[in-house]
Design an enzyme around this catalytic site. Structure first.
Site, PDB file in Angstrom:
ATOM      1  CG  ASN A 227      62.495  70.387 -19.298  1.00  0.00           C
ATOM      2  OD1 ASN A 227      62.613  71.405 -19.972  1.00  0.00           O
ATOM      3  ND2 ASN A 227      62.397  69.226 -20.083  1.00  0.00           N
ATOM      4  CG  HIS A 263      55.526  70.611 -26.097  1.00  0.00           C
ATOM      5  ND1 HIS A 263      56.133  70.479 -27.230  1.00  0.00           N
ATOM      6  CD2 HIS A 263      56.516  70.057 -25.158  1.00  0.00           C
ATOM      7  CE1 HIS A 263      57.038  69.449 -26.993  1.00  0.00           C
ATOM      8  NE2 HIS A 263      57.417  69.329 -25.713  1.00  0.00           N
ATOM      9  CD  GLU A 292      60.416  68.649 -24.149  1.00  0.00           C
ATOM     10  OE1 GLU A 292      59.498  68.484 -24.514  1.00  0.00           O
ATOM     11  OE2 GLU A 292      61.236  68.246 -22.915  1.00  0.00           O
TER      12      GLU A 292
END
Ligand code: 9MR
Length: 382
Positions: A227, A263, A292
């Site tokens: 990740n 992000h 995320e």
């Protein structure tokens, strides 16, 4: 919208549960203009949610707010105490990621002490609401407790500590976690191993393979992921991850997925090459995931984004979702919080904000509707 899509939306709406605590924003004019098409019944309840709109083979997730930056904010722990927040969390999502509650500093605060309570509460909530859980995270350079970071351990001790942590934490949640972010942010933007990571620095990059093996032994069914952020465009970092994934697979390490955190900021270009990046890992036989996602922006002096900014943000969110939908093995799409009320963004980027899909009062932004409409259009197959 094609006829098939119209039918899909109508059927979904007819079969949907009512969603309390989800009325459109009551705030000022600039916000009212952003509430999107009416998807509420006569009492103002939302009848179509993200999880209901989504194709069956795609989980729609959010971070569950708590720990980390929240600890210094003037509100009680969001996941534990904010009931309207919990209602939206339950109704809109079918995957949950503990935002901080499974990180080392939280779950393993002393060398011989584990603190499972807060993460257990999230796992229990998830089971009650038909949600899967993404475990986050096991091998990272950040949010490690002082006893670990500053401890003067030999290499053998450090290796034993990592193994014990992984076996204990993954074992504790055996059978209850869909995906684990085993290795988080292990490479820098040049594709080199991050030396800030105590395990990589002290034990060498081979520790990554061991972490995957230990996690797999502790929970053979959990899908184990790499990740990272900054992998939304091709470049050195993506190349390095691709080479690492190939090597791990060649060595029969139980790697099952590659995830882009996503992000994003509207300061930078739209993530229009993300599908191509994910496809490279799909081609290796891996699952892919968005883990995320948020899209921050420079706020005007008023603190309220303009309609144009919100539209740009919606386009970024949709572009990321479209990328995931376009890649067959992309099976999880998670946003990093759903309300600006609890976003990490203004705490870490002082002049930026409004990064999530809902206002503080859970009123929906254009980005929310962009996601929901895109999911509904893909509902019957992708
Ligand atoms: O959202 C998290 C915030 O509450 C913490 O204070 C912060 C500390 O590093 O971590 C945030 O989550 C990060 C995630 O765990 C890994 N990728 C980047 C996320 C945003 O910083």
């Amino acid at each position: 919208m094609s006829k098939a899509h119209r039918v899909a939306v109508a059927v979904l709406a007819a079969s949907a549960l009512l969603v309390p605590g989800a009325q459109p924003a009551q705030a000022g004019a600039s916000r009212q203009a952003t509430t999107g098409p009416a998807a509420t019944d006569r009492s103002g309840y939302h009848v179509l949610t993200l999880r209901r709109a989504a194709p069956r083979d795609l989980r729609i997730g959010t971070a569950a707010a708590g720990g980390g930056h929240h600890v210094d904010q003037p509100y009680p722990d969001p996941f534990t105490y904010d009931q309207p927040y919990r209602r939206v969390l339950a109704h809109e999502f079918n995957s949950v990621s503990p935002e901080n509650q499974m990180k080392w500093e939280f779950i393993h605060p002393e060398r011989h002490t584990y603190n499972f309570g807060p993460a257990d509460a999230i796992v229990k909530f998830a089971r009650r609401h038909g949600q899967v859980v993404r475990g986050h995270t096991l091998l990272w350079h950040s949010q490690n407790p002082a006893w670990l970071q500053d401890g003067q351990f030999t290499k053998d001790e450090l290796r034993a500590i990592l193994k014990e942590h992984i076996v204990t934490v993954v074992g504790h949640y055996r059978g209850k976690i869909q995906q684990w972010d085993v290795a988080n942010e292990i490479l820098n933007e040049n594709g080199e191993y991050r030396q800030e990571n105590i395990f990589i620095r002290e034990l060498g990059p081979g520790i990554v393979a061991d972490a995957f093996r230990w996690a797999h032994q502790a929970d053979p069914k959990a899908q184990l992921f790499l990740n990272d952020y900054g992998v939304e465009w091709p470049g050195a970092k993506v190349d390095a991850y691709e080479a690492l994934a190939k090597q791990l697979l060649a060595d029969r390490v139980p790697l099952r997925g590659f995830a882009s955190q996503a992000h994003l900021s509207t300061r930078y270009g739209a993530p229009d090459q993300l599908a191509a990046v994910l496809q490279r890992f799909d081609a290796l036989g891996l699952h892919t995931a968005i883990t995320e996602l948020d899209v921050r922006m420079d706020l005007p002096e008023s603190g309220v984004p303009t309609a144009e900014q919100l539209q740009t943000q919606a386009t970024y969110y949709k572009t990321v979702l479209d990328a995931c939908l376009a890649v067959a093995g992309c099976n999880s799409f998670t946003i990093w919080g759903f309300t600006d009320k609890y976003s990490w963004v203004p705490v870490f980027f002082p002049s930026e904000g409004a990064a999530t899909v809902m206002w503080d009062d859970f009123g929906r932004k254009p980005a929310y509707y962009a996601l929901r409409n895109t999911l509904a259009a893909a509902h019957w197959g992708r």
